[in-house]
Design a protein around this motif. Structure first.
Motif, PDB file in Angstrom:
ATOM      1  N   SER A   5     -11.529   3.352  -5.376  1.00  0.00           N
ATOM      2  CA  SER A   5     -11.406   2.185  -4.910  1.00  0.00           C
ATOM      3  C   SER A   5     -11.171   1.013  -5.772  1.00  0.00           C
ATOM      4  O   SER A   5     -12.019   1.363  -7.033  1.00  0.00           O
ATOM      5  CB  SER A   5     -12.776   2.579  -3.527  1.00  0.00           C
ATOM      6  OG  SER A   5     -13.993   1.895  -4.538  1.00  0.00           O
ATOM      7  N   LEU A  43      -6.250   4.884   1.558  1.00  0.00           N
ATOM      8  CA  LEU A  43      -4.748   5.407   1.546  1.00  0.00           C
ATOM      9  C   LEU A  43      -5.092   7.257   1.682  1.00  0.00           C
ATOM     10  O   LEU A  43      -5.842   7.131   0.694  1.00  0.00           O
ATOM     11  CB  LEU A  43      -4.653   5.149   0.370  1.00  0.00           C
ATOM     12  CG  LEU A  43      -4.129   3.505   0.724  1.00  0.00           C
ATOM     13  CD1 LEU A  43      -3.886   2.989  -1.084  1.00  0.00           C
ATOM     14  CD2 LEU A  43      -3.378   2.464   1.371  1.00  0.00           C
ATOM     15  N   LEU A  78       0.174  -0.990  -0.012  1.00  0.00           N
ATOM     16  CA  LEU A  78      -0.182   0.033   0.125  1.00  0.00           C
ATOM     17  C   LEU A  78       1.030   0.638  -0.063  1.00  0.00           C
ATOM     18  O   LEU A  78       1.813   1.321   0.966  1.00  0.00           O
ATOM     19  CB  LEU A  78      -0.900  -0.015   1.440  1.00  0.00           C
ATOM     20  CG  LEU A  78      -1.742  -1.341   1.289  1.00  0.00           C
ATOM     21  CD1 LEU A  78      -2.162  -1.658   2.675  1.00  0.00           C
ATOM     22  CD2 LEU A  78      -3.015  -1.506   0.744  1.00  0.00           C
ATOM     23  N   ILE A  92     -10.082   0.286   3.907  1.00  0.00           N
ATOM     24  CA  ILE A  92      -8.914   0.874   3.933  1.00  0.00           C
ATOM     25  C   ILE A  92      -8.867   1.749   3.063  1.00  0.00           C
ATOM     26  O   ILE A  92      -8.922   1.945   1.698  1.00  0.00           O
ATOM     27  CB  ILE A  92      -8.089  -0.462   4.156  1.00  0.00           C
ATOM     28  CG1 ILE A  92      -7.626  -1.479   4.610  1.00  0.00           C
ATOM     29  CG2 ILE A  92      -6.174   0.715   3.890  1.00  0.00           C
ATOM     30  CD1 ILE A  92      -6.658  -2.686   4.156  1.00  0.00           C
ATOM     31  N   VAL A  95     -10.259  -1.528  -0.423  1.00  0.00           N
ATOM     32  CA  VAL A  95      -9.201  -0.497  -1.022  1.00  0.00           C
ATOM     33  C   VAL A  95      -9.747   1.319  -1.528  1.00  0.00           C
ATOM     34  O   VAL A  95      -9.803   1.236  -2.877  1.00  0.00           O
ATOM     35  CB  VAL A  95      -7.713  -0.346  -1.109  1.00  0.00           C
ATOM     36  CG1 VAL A  95      -6.297   0.339  -1.103  1.00  0.00           C
ATOM     37  CG2 VAL A  95      -7.066  -2.087  -0.494  1.00  0.00           C
ATOM     38  N   TYR A 108      -1.235  -1.090  -3.786  1.00  0.00           N
ATOM     39  CA  TYR A 108      -1.963   0.234  -4.711  1.00  0.00           C
ATOM     40  C   TYR A 108      -1.389   1.278  -4.180  1.00  0.00           C
ATOM     41  O   TYR A 108      -0.727   1.732  -3.245  1.00  0.00           O
ATOM     42  CB  TYR A 108      -3.280  -0.649  -3.117  1.00  0.00           C
ATOM     43  CG  TYR A 108      -4.824  -1.817  -4.245  1.00  0.00           C
ATOM     44  CD1 TYR A 108      -5.091  -1.467  -4.961  1.00  0.00           C
ATOM     45  CD2 TYR A 108      -3.422  -3.180  -3.804  1.00  0.00           C
ATOM     46  CE1 TYR A 108      -5.948  -2.642  -5.056  1.00  0.00           C
ATOM     47  CE2 TYR A 108      -3.743  -4.017  -4.639  1.00  0.00           C
ATOM     48  CZ  TYR A 108      -5.932  -3.717  -5.032  1.00  0.00           C
ATOM     49  OH  TYR A 108      -6.237  -5.392  -5.077  1.00  0.00           O
TER      50      TYR A 108
END
Length: 276
Positions: free
Chosen positions: A139, A190, A57, A188, A151, A88
């Motif tokens: 996502s 980011l 990530l 999740i 994500v 990602y």
């Protein structure tokens, strides 16, 4: 560049229906700023391979938005990582500045840097060709050990990165950029800038992963990070694991540096997330 340390955080997934069948690890990379640990980042890659994560990530600022940005180390690292792991990636403020310069090439950015947008296109073309999952306010869903995960990559406008004043992020603004979270999966997020953690938690992120503050640049015992790259004293979310209700935030101290090229009691950091 001093060598990096490895920091591990144990992330317990509370809800039984979203818990993994067996523990697994993820690696968080942030703020590389095109640094290299050994030729072609051999030492960094070796450590990641020893960890053998299920997923990598990336929370942004893998390069620095100088007028002629150096990006070879970041590109080579993405090339190697995608050979073995799903990666990602969300932009940080440095990638965002490079892209904005493509739209307004005469605009002067902070520190009087005028970057050429052609570098952004070159960089993104390269890393996406390797298979990087680039999340620009979007996502993707995946499953690891029968754990459903979504994500998200939140790319904030640059006004949310002001030196002495920045816009206050709201839950409503995040929903405008991303839509509503998917409560059936573990969320999740980011998000490069950790300063808006309360809004991320209110929006519905189970785990937010950030960088940006470089660990506070100088760290003092008991007090933590002294100053952020935005010239703010004692930033709240400088480095480490934080909670807001059931929501969690992990902030990487970063792997590189740029304008303020010092680190005192604050080594570069590779973050490992152990999900249980």
């Amino acid at each position: 560049m001093p060598d990096f340390k490895v920091t591990k955080y144990r992330i317990r997934v509370g809800e039984e229906h979203r818990r993994p069948d067996a523990p697994f690890s993820a690696v968080l990379l942030a703020d590389l700023h095109n640094a290299s640990y050994g030729e072609n980042n051999s030492r960094l890659l070796s450590e990641i391979r020893n960890i053998n994560p299920e997923i990598v990530l990336v929370a942004g600022d893998m390069l620095t938005s100088t007028k002629v940005p150096q990006m070879d180390a970041a590109i080579a690292l993405m090339n190697e990582l995608t050979r073995k792991y799903p990666v990602y990636y969300v932009n940080g403020n440095h990638e965002s500045r490079l892209r904005e310069s493509n739209e307004a090439p005469q605009k002067q950015y902070e520190n009087n840097i005028e970057a050429s947008g052609e570098y952004y296109e070159k960089y993104m073309s390269a890393i996406c060709s390797y298979g990087v999952h680039f999340l620009e306010n979007t996502s993707e869903t995946l499953e690891i050990q029968h754990m459903p995960i979504r994500v998200w990559g939140l790319e904030l406008p640059l006004e949310y990165y002001g030196h002495f004043h920045s816009e206050q992020l709201t839950e409503e603004k995040i929903e405008e950029l991303l839509g509503k979270p998917d409560t059936a999966a573990y969320q999740i997020l980011l998000a490069h800038n950790p300063c808006h953690f309360e809004a991320y938690a209110a929006w519905g992120a189970d785990l937010t992963l950030s960088g940006h503050l470089h660990g506070g640049i100088i760290r003092l015992p008991l007090l933590g990070g002294v100053v952020s790259p935005q010239c703010r004293l004692f930033p709240k979310y400088d480095r480490g694991l934080f909670s807001e209700g059931d929501a969690k935030l992990v902030v990487s101290a970063g792997l590189g540096s740029h304008t303020i090229n010092i680190r005192i009691n604050n080594p570069p950091e590779l973050v490992v997330l152990d999900f249980v």
